[in-house]
Scaffold this active site. Structure first.
Site, short mmCIF file in Angstrom:
data_model
loop_
_atom_site.label_atom_id
_atom_site.label_comp_id
_atom_site.label_asym_id
_atom_site.label_seq_id
_atom_site.Cartn_x
_atom_site.Cartn_y
_atom_site.Cartn_z
N CYS A 113 -18.67 47.07 133.45
CA CYS A 113 -19.17 45.93 134.21
C CYS A 113 -20.73 46.25 133.77
O CYS A 113 -21.56 45.54 133.74
CB CYS A 113 -19.24 45.90 135.58
SG CYS A 113 -19.45 47.53 136.36
N HIS A 430 -20.66 49.27 141.08
CA HIS A 430 -20.51 48.05 140.30
C HIS A 430 -21.64 47.41 139.97
O HIS A 430 -22.70 47.09 140.64
CB HIS A 430 -19.84 46.92 141.09
CG HIS A 430 -19.03 45.64 140.30
ND1 HIS A 430 -18.51 45.85 139.12
CD2 HIS A 430 -19.31 44.55 140.72
CE1 HIS A 430 -18.20 44.56 138.71
NE2 HIS A 430 -18.65 43.84 139.59
#
Lengths: 482, 892
Positions: A113, A430
C-alpha cells in the site's frame, strides 16, 4: 338503427346511431367526426373484445342504449429517435474512465500500500505524466539498466491507470522497483514487509530525476527538478565564533518537524528550516554548534511537504510515530519562507493574483445583491464549484502548453494530494492516497478501491488520533499568467 | 347480603388468586395459633358458627333448618370482603369434614340440598385441587340463584365446570346437568360485564351457540371484540366457529359493517350476500361496497341485494373502484403534493456533496432504468410526472418519447409500463395516453404498453373490460416479450376475478410444448393471480402438467420458481385445501419437489399465524444442505407469510429470523432480509430497520441487495427520514456497484411510494382483514427477489410492477351522503388494544386532531372528533361515509 353512448377518454357522446346494415367501419367513421381519431386507430370495446371493421353487428349483440368504450388518440406515434443514446455499459473501458471521473485503483500485492499510495499521488501530476510519455524506450548510455526499467515501468503503469476503470495490478512495476531498490524486497515470515512510503517516494523521484534528465547537460531541463525541486539558500552561523557562511542546496521536499510547540504546518516548516549542526570550526579549532537557517530561493511547481512523524525508537527497534495533530491548510502560502530575492520576484505575480481575486469577489458580491433574495443557496454553490473546477482545468491546460515564462509562481499553493498513514509505526499500518482529481473532486485511493470524499474530510487527516494522518502533502503552485 | 357484583367485577381475576391460594398455603397450625389473638367479636362469631355446626347435626329438622339458614346468612354477609378468606369460611374450615360426613348420612330432603349448597360454598376454599367438590355439591344442591354466593364462587364453579366437562367428554357420560349450570353461569357473567369469562367457559364446553341468547345491546360489542381477537389464537376449525358466532351476533344487532368484515375474513361469500340482503339502508350498503372494494375482491351484486337498478349500478360502481383515482387525488390535493417529482428530487444527491458520482456525462442504461422505476413509484397514481407524461407539445415533439428511448431494450418495456403506474386507477385518461405506444414498431415498447394497460386497470373493474379487449389479441403473438407483457397485464388487471374467459385463453399456453419457459412462467403467475385463493382444479391441473413437462435443465432456470408459486397462489390462505395438490407435488422431479412443497405450504397457510406450520418451515431451514437445493429460500419467506398474521407471532418470527441469520447457510441468509421486508411491510420498525441496515453492508452482495430492497419495502410509502438517509448513504457507498446501486434506487423509490400516500400493507381494517390479491402481488415480487441477479437485475425487472397489486392509499377520506368529500375533525393516534377491558376505554393514545382527509401510519387508528356525524363504518379507514347525527345540537 340503434343508439348507443360512446365513452372516449373523459368524454361521453350520448347518442350515437348505429346503422346495423353497414359494417362497423361506417360507425368508426361517425366517431372520427366526433373525436378526430382516424378509424384505423380506434379501438372500440364490445363484450370482451375489440370491434373489427368487418364484423357483423347482429352477432355482436349490441343493445339499445349500451355504453361503448372507445380508445385511441390522434396523437403522433412515438418514434425512436434516429440517434439513440449511448449507454455507459456499451462503451469500451477507456471511455468509461471519462464518465467515472477518476482513474483506477491499484491492487495490493501484499503490503504494497505504501507503493500504491505513492504512485497514486505522483500519478496526479500531469506534467510528470507527459514527461514520461516522451521518455524513449531506448536506454540512454549514461543511465543504468534498472533505472531505465523502473522509469519505463512507471510510464506503463501510469498509462494503464489512465485507461482502465477496474483496478490495476502493478506487477511489472513492483518487480522492477524491487530490482532497483532491493530494500523493498525485504521478507518477513515469507511475506514482503511494509515499508516507509516516504522512502519509496524519495527513491522513485530520484530515479525519475535521473532518467528524465534530457541528454544535454544543461540543468534546467531536468524535469523532475523543475517540477519538485526546491532551492534552498542557507545561512550557517556560529554564535561562538561569529563565523558565517552561506550555501545553496536543492531538495525535493520540505520537512515539517513536529515538536511540542508545533500545531500547524506553518510552524513545523519554520522549525524544519532552522537546524543546529555541529561541525569543526576553523577559527575555534574545535567543533562548535552552528545555526543553519534556510530560506527558499526558488519555488517548485509542486511543493512536497513531509511531516516528520517517524523517528527511530531504539527500545522498540522500529520507526515510532508521533501522533500529534498538525493542521495543514488547503491553501498554503510559503512567502514567509522565501528569501529576499525571491520576495522581489513574487511581488508582481502576487499583486496580480490579489487583483484578480478581489475582482472575482466583487463580481460575486454584485451577483448576490442583484439576485433575488430567495435565490437558492445551493444554486450559487453549484455555480461556485463549477467555476472553480473550470478554472483549474483551464489552468492545467495552459500550463501544460506553455513554459515558465508566461505563468509566474506566486508562492501560493493548493493542496492536490495527501498521502496518509494509519497505524503506530512506519513499517506497519496502512498507507492511503487522497488525490484531487481534475474535476475538483477528491478521491481516496485505498489500494484497489477509489472512494469519493469531501474536501472537508481531507483537512481532517491532520492526526491526533488513530485515524489516517497526513504523512506527505503535495501542493500545486497557483500561477498567474503575466 | 350478597355483595354487589358490579363493584367487584372489574378486577376480579387478580383477587381470585389471593383468596383461593391463601387457604391452601396456610398450614393449619397457623390457624390455631391465631385463635388466641382473636378479638372478642371474632371469637363470638367462631363460637356461634361452631354452635351452628353442632345444631346442623341435630336430629330435629327444625333446628337443623334454623342452623343452616343462620350459617348461610353469616356466609353471605361476609363475602363482601374479597381480599382475604371471609371469616365465616375460615372458621368453618375445620368443620368441613364433619359436615361432609354428616351430609352423607342425611336422608334425601330439602334440608340435605340446603346443606349441599353450603358445602359447595365451603368447598370453594376447602376442596382439594382437582376434586371439584364445589361443583359436585352445587349439582346436588338447590340450584338457586347462582350469583347470591358472590362472584368468586361463580368463577370457581366455571373453572370446575370446564374440567368436569373435559372429563365427562372423555368418559362419554351425560353432560345435561352440567350444561344447565353452564347456562346459569354464562347468564350471570354476561349480566355482570364478564363477557370474556362467559366466552371462555362456552369455548371450554364447546357450546358457543348458547352465547347468542345471552348477549344484549349493552354487551354484544365487547363480546364480539373478544371473540374476534380470541379467534386469532385458536386452532382451526374452532376459529371459524368463533367468528361464525360473532357474525351471528353482529347480524342480530344490525352491526352490518362488522358482520361484513367477519364475512370477508371468513371469505364466505354467502355471508357477504346475506349482509347485503338483510340491510335495507342504501347508504350503509354503499359503505359495505367501500369495504368490499378495499378488500379487493370481485363481487357482483344481484337483484336480491339491491332491488333498484339505479341503486345497484351506483353500488356496483363503488365495488368496481371506478372512483378510487378521484379519492386519491382529493387526498393528494389536500396534502398539497400534486407537484410531480423527478428521481433527482428523491435521490437528493446534493446532500452527499463530493461523494455522489461525478455528474455522469454518459447515460447509464441501468441507472436510467432505475430512474424509470423511481419515477413510476413516486408519482404512482398522480397522473403526471417529469419524465413520461411531459406534454408532447413541448419542444422537439414530445420529450416523453425521449425518456422512453433512454432505456435500453427490455428497459423500454418497463419504461412504457411505468406510464400505467403513473396513471394508476385512472382508466379513461390512462388508456388514452398509453394508446400511442401500441403503434410503435419496437416490440419492447408494445410489451410495455400492454403491461401498462394491465397496471392502469389494477383493482378496477369495468363493464367494457378494456384490458381484456386490448390485451387478448397479443397473447399469442410471435414475440415472447409482447406475450409476457400481455399475460402479465391480464394477471394484474384481473387479479382475483376468476375470469373464465381469460382462463380459457391462458391455460393452453401452459401446456404448449413450443412456448418458451419465461412465457409459461408468467402465464402460471397470471393464472395464479386471477384465481388467487380459489382452489380452482382446472388451473391447478394445467400448472401441474406444465411443471411435469419441464425438462431437467428447465427446472434449474430461475424463472421456473414461478410455476410452483402460481400453483401456490391458487390456494392462498386456504389451509387444508392444498393437501391434495401437495400430494401430487411429491411426484415431481426432485429438483423442484421440495421447493414446490415449501411454496405450496407457505401459500396455503399465509396469513393464518399457524404456529405449527412456522415450526415446520423452521425445521426445513435448520438443515444444512450440500447439494445446493433451492427450497430453503421459499421456506424462509414462508415463515414470514404465515407469521405475519398477528403482532405476537410477527415479533417471534423476527427473532427466529435473526437466529437463522446467524446460523443459516448462505441461501437462507439471502432470504432473511426479504422475509423481514414482508413482515414489516410499510411499517418501519426500528429494530428491523437496524438489522437490515447492518445487512445492507453484508459481504455477500446478494444479502446486501435483498436487505436494500427490503429497507425500501419496510419504508414503502412512509417517507421515513431515517430510511431515506440510510439509503442516501448507501447510494454513495455503492456508487460503483451498478447492481447494488440499482437496488438502492428502487428502494428509494419505494420509500417515497406515491410521495408517501400509499402503503403496501396487505392488511387493512385495523389489521383484521388480509387482501388476497395484495398479498399475492407482494409474494410474487418477493419470490422474484430470492434470485435477484437473474430476475430483477436481469431482463425481468418488470416483476417489480407486481407490487401495484398491494398499493393502496393509506388514508381516511370521509364523504357525505352524496359521496362528496367532507372535511371533519378526527383524532389520529396509536391504536390501543382494548379487548377484554371493561367500560368504554380509550381506543387511541397520543393522538393529534386533524381534519380529513388524513394519512394513517402503520398502527394508527382514527376516531371522529365531532358528534355532528355518525360514521357508517366502525373502522375509520379508506372511504367512510358520514351520516348527520340527528341528535346533534350546536354548542353541545
Amino acid at each position: 338503427m340503434l343508439t348507443v353512448s360512446v365513452k372516449w377518454q373523459k368524454e361521453v357522446f350520448p347518442k350515437v346511431e348505429i346503422d346495423m346494415s353497414q359494417p362497423p367501419y361506417v360507425f368508426k367513421c361517425q366517431l372520427y367526426d366526433l373525436t378526430g381519431v382516424p378509424p384505423e386507430r380506434q379501438k372500440i370495446m364490445v363484450k370482451g373484445g375489440l370491434l373489427k371493421d368487418d364484423a357483423d353487428w347482429a352477432t355482436l349483440g349490441v343493445k339499445e342504449g349500451q355504453k361503448l368504450m372507445m380508445m385511441g388518440t390522434a396523437d403522433e406515434i412515438v418514434k425512436a429517435p434516429e440517434k439513440g443514446p449511448v449507454f455507459m455499459e456499451d462503451l469500451p473501458e477507456e471511455e468509461q474512465v471519462v464518465a467515472v471521473g477518476h482513474s483506477a485503483g491499484l491492487f495490493n500485492l501484499g503490503n504494497t500500500c505504501y507503493m500504491n499510495s505513492t504512485i497514486q499521488c505522483l500519478h496526479s501530476v500531469p506534467e510528470l505524466k507527459s514527461a514520461l510519455v516522451k521518455y524513449p524506450s531506448e536506454r540512454r548510455s549514461d543511465l543504468d539498466q534498472t533505472s531505465h526499467m523502473l522509469t519505463a515501468a512507471t510510464r506503463e503503469l501510469f498509462n494503464e491507470l489512465d485507461k482502465s476503470v477496474k483496478p490495476v495490478a502493478p506487477m511489472q512495476f513492483w518487480m522492477v522497483l524491487r530490482k532497483k531498490y532491493p530494500q523493498f524486497g525485504q521478507l518477513h515470515n515469507g511475506t514482503f514487509m511494509q515499508q516507509d512510503a516516504e522512502e519509496c517516494w524519495t527513491q522513485l523521484l530520484y530515479t525519475l530525476s535521473q532518467s528524465l534528465r534530457s541528454p544535454s547537460p544543461s540543468e534546467s531541463l531536468d524535469t523532475v527538478k523543475a517540477l519538485f525541486g526546491i532551492e534552498l539558500v542557507s545561512r550557517i552561523h556560529c554564535q561562538e565564533s561569529g563565523e558565517e557562511s552561506s550555501e545553496t542546496e536543492s531538495v525535493y521536499s520540505l520537512k515539517c518537524h513536529i515538536s511540542q510547540e508545533v500545531n500547524h504546518l506553518h510552524e513545523g516548516l519554520k522549525h524544519g528550516l532552522k537546524s543546529e549542526l555541529e561541525k569543526a570550526s576553523p577559527s575555534l579549532g574545535r567543533s562548535a554548534i552552528y545555526l543553519k537557517e534556510s530560506r527558499i530561493n526558488a519555488l517548485p511547481r509542486y511543493l512536497t511537504v513531509q511531516f516528520v512523524r517517524f523517528f527511530w525508537k531504539r527500545e522498540s527497534n522500529q520507526k515510532a510515530k508521533i501522533l500529534r495533530k498538525v493542521d495543514y491548510p488547503l491553501e498554503l502560502d510559503v512567502y514567509d519562507f522565501c528569501s529576499d530575492d525571491l520576495h522581489k520576484k513574487l511581488e508582481a505575480p502576487r499583486q496580480s493574483l490579489r487583483d484578480e481575486e478581489s475582482k472575482k469577489l466583487g463580481l460575486k458580491a454584485n451577483e448576490k445583491s442583484s439576485g433575488s433574495k430567495d435565490n437558492d443557496v445551493k444554486m450559487t454553490d453549484a455555480e461556485g464549484s463549477s467555476n472553480g473546477s473550470g478554472e483549474s482545468s483551464k489552468a492545467t491546460s495552459e500550463e501544460g502548453g506553455s513554459s515558465d515564462r508566461e505563468s509566474h509562481l506566486t508562492g501560493i499553493y493548493d493542496l492536490v494530494a495527501v498521502l496518509t498513514h494509519k497505524g503506530r509505526s512506519a513499517d506497519s499500518g496502512h498507507y492511503v492516497a487522497w488525490v484531487k482529481q481534475e474535476n475538483g473532486k477528491w478521491i481516496e485511493f485505498d489500494d484497489d478501491n477509489p472512494i469519493p470524499q469531501r474536501e472537508d474530510d481531507i483537512t481532517k487527516l491532520s492526526g491526533g488520533g488513530d485515524w489516517h494522518m497526513a504523512y506527505i502533502c503535495m501542493y500545486k503552485a497557483r500561477a498567474v499568467p503575466m | 347480603m350478597a355483595p354487589d357484583p358490579n363493584s367487584a367485577s372489574g378486577s376480579g381475576t387478580s383477587k381470585e388468586d389471593t383468596s383461593v391460594k391463601v387457604p391452601s398455603k396456610d398450614p393449619k397450625k397457623k390457624d390455631e395459633k391465631k385463635d388466641e389473638d382473636l378479638s372478642d367479636e371474632d371469637l363470638a362469631l367462631k363460637l356461634q358458627l361452631e354452635l351452628y355446626v353442632e345444631r346442623v347435626q341435630d336430629p330435629d329438622p327444625r333446628l337443623q333448618k334454623v342452623a343452616l339458614e343462620s350459617m348461610r346468612q353469616e356466609i353471605r354477609t361476609s363475602t363482601s370482603s374479597m381480599t382475604s378468606v371471609p371469616k365465616p369460611l375460615k372458621f368453618l374450615r375445620p368443620h368441613y369434614g364433619i359436615l361432609k360426613a354428616y351430609y352423607e348420612t342425611m336422608a334425601d330432603s330439602d334440608l340435605k340440598k340446603y346443606l349441599a349448597d353450603i358445602l359447595s360454598v365451603l368447598a370453594l376454599t376447602m376442596s382439594a385441587e382437582g376434586e371439584r367438590e364445589s361443583l359436585k355439591y352445587r349439582l346436588l344442591g338447590l340450584e338457586g340463584d347462582i350469583g347470591s354466593w358472590g362472584h368468586e364462587y361463580v368463577r370457581n364453579l366455571a373453572g370446575e365446570c370446564a374440567q368436569e366437562y373435559a372429563k365427562r367428554q372423555s368418559e362419554e357420560t351425560s353432560i345435561e346437568d352440567l350444561m344447565e349450570l353452564v347456562t346459569q353461569i354464562v347468564a350471570f357473567h354476561m349480566k355482570h360485564n364478564a363477557e370474556p369469562e362467559a366466552v371462555d367457559l362456552l369455548m371450554e364446553v364447546e357450546d358457543l351457540d348458547l352465547l347468542i341468547d345471552h348477549v344484549d345491546k349493552t354487551n354484544f360489542k365487547r363480546t364480539c371484540l373478544y371473540l374476534t381477537s380470541a379467534a386469532r389464537y385458536l386452532p382451526g376449525p374452532d376459529d371459524m366457529l368463533v367468528l361464525d358466532i360473532a357474525y351471528m351476533i353482529y347480524l342480530k344487532y344490525e352491526e352490518y359493517s362488522n358482520a361484513l368484515q367477519i364475512a370477508l375474513f371468513l371469505d364466505n361469500m354467502q355471508y357477504v350476500r346475506q349482509v347485503f340482503t338483510v340491510c335495507d339502508d342504501l347508504l350503509r350498503k354503499k359503505q359495505f361496497c367501500y369495504i368490499v372494494a378495499r378488500h379487493g375482491i370481485t363481487f357482483e351484486l344481484d337483484d336480491e341485494m339491491a332491488a333498484d337498478d339505479e341503486d345497484r349500478e351506483a353500488l356496483q360502481e363503488i365495488i368496481n373502484n371506478t372512483k378510487s383515482s378521484e379519492g386519491y387525488l382529493t387526498l393528494a390535493r389536500d396534502i398539497e403534493v400534486m407537484e410531480p417529482k423527478s428521481p433527482e428530487d428523491i435521490y437528493k444527491a446534493h446532500l452527499l456533496d463530493g461523494r455522489a458520482s461525478a455528474g455522469a456525462s454518459v447515460d447509464s442504461a441501468r441507472q436510467n432504468l432505475a430512474a424509470t422505476f423511481v419515477n413510476a413509484f413516486v408519482n404512482a397514481g398522480f397522473g403526471q410526472d417529469k419524465l413520461m407524461t411531459v406534454p408532447s407539445d413541448s419542444l422537439s415533439g414530445g420529450s416523453s418519447g425521449n425518456w422512453l428511448f433512454k432505456n435500453k431494450e427490455h428497459g423500454k418495456a418497463s419504461a412504457a409500463a411505468s406510464l400505467g403506474m403513473i396513471l394508476l386507477w385512472d382508466v379513461d385518461s390512462g388508456l388514452a395516453q398509453i394508446d400511442k405506444y401500441f403503434h410503435s414498431n419496437d416490440n419492447h415498447v408494445i410489451a410495455g404498453a400492454l403491461l401498462g394497460v394491465g397496471i392502469v386497470n389494477c383493482g378496477i373493474k369495468n363493464d367494457c373490460d378494456p384490458a381484456l379487449a386490448l390485451l387478448a389479441d397479443y397473447i399469442d403473438k410471435e414475440d415472447s416479450s409482447i406475450r409476457i407483457g400481455a399475460i402479465m397485464g391480464l394477471g394484474i388487471a384481473y387479479a382475483g376475478s376468476q375470469n373464465e374467459q381469460i382462463r380459457s385463453k391462458l391455460s393452453p399456453i401452459l401446456n404448449d410444448a413450443k412456448a418458451p419457459l419465461d412465457v409459461v412462467a408468467f402465464t402460471a403467475i397470471s393464472l395464479g393471480l386471477i384465481y388467487v385463493g380459489s382452489c380452482n382444479e382446472e388451473v391447478a391441473q394445467a400448472i401441474i402438467f406444465a411443471l411435469m413437462d419441464r425438462s431437467e435443465l428447465e427446472l434449474q432456470e430461475p424463472l421456473t420458481r414461478f410455476l410452483p408459486l402460481g400453483l401456490g397462489l391458487l390456494y392462498l390462505g386456504k389451509q387444508e385445501s392444498v393437501e391434495a395438490t401437495a400430494e401430487v407435488s411429491k411426484t415431481f422431479n426432485e429438483k423442484i419437489r421440495k421447493c414446490c412443497d415449501m411454496t405450496l405450504l407457505s401459500c396455503a397457510y399465509a396469513g393464518t399465524g399457524n404456529v405449527l406450520k412456522v415450526q415446520n418451515l423452521l425445521g426445513h431451514c435448520a438443515q444444512h444442505l450440500e447439494k445446493g437445493e433451492t427450497h430453503q429460500g421459499p421456506a424462509v419467506l414462508g415463515i414470514a407469510m404465515v407469521a405475519m398474521a398477528e403482532e405476537l407471532g410477527l415479533e417471534m418470527a423476527i427473532r427466529s429470523l435473526e437466529h437463522l441469520l446467524q446460523y443459516g447457510e448462505q441461501n437462507i441468509r439471502r432470504a432473511v432480509p426479504v422475509a423481514l421486508g414482508l413482515l414489516c411491510i410499510s411499517n418501519p420498525k426500528v429494530n428491523v430497520m437496524d438489522t437490515l441496515s447492518r445487512l445492507s453492508h453484508d459481504a455477500d452482495s446478494e444479502v446486501a441487495m435483498a436487505a436494500v430492497i427490503s429497507l425500501g419495502l419496510i419504508g414503502a410509502g412512509t417517507n421515513n427520514a431515517r430510511i431515506a438517509g440510510m439509503l442516501r448513504n448507501l447510494s454513495s457507498y455503492y456508487y460503483k456497484d451498478a447492481s447494488l446501486l440499482f437496488c438502492v434506487r428502487i428502494a428509494q423509490g419505494l420509500v417515497h411510494l406515491g410521495k408517501g400516500l400509499l402503503t403496501l400493507n396487505p392488511y387493512h381494517s385495523d389489521r383484521f382483514l388480509l387482501s388476497p390479491t395484495a398479498l399475492a402481488g407482494l409474494v410474487t415480487m418477493l419470490h422474484a427477489c430470492l434470485d435477484m441477479k437473474a430476475i430483477i437485475l436481469g431482463k425481468y425487472h418488470y416483476v417489480l410492477y407486481f407490487l401495484v397489486l398491494a398499493m393502496q392509499p393509506r388514508m381516511l377520506l370521509t364523504v357525505d351522503e352524496n359521496l362528496k368529500p367532507l372535511s371533519v375533525p378526527v383524532r389520529v393516534g396509536q391504536a390501543v388494544d382494548v379487548v377484554g377491558q371493561a367500560g368504554r376505554p380509550k381506543t387511541i393514545t397520543g393522538f393529534q386532531t386533524h381534519s380529513t382527509p388524513v394519512l394513517l401510519a402503520a398502527g394508527d387508528r382514527a376516531e371522529l372528533a365531532t358528534e355532528k356525524y355518525i360514521p357508517l363504518s366502525p373502522i375509520l379507514e379508506g372511504f367512510v361515509i358520514l351520516k348527520e347525527n340527528p341528535e346533534y345540537r350546536e354548542g353541545h
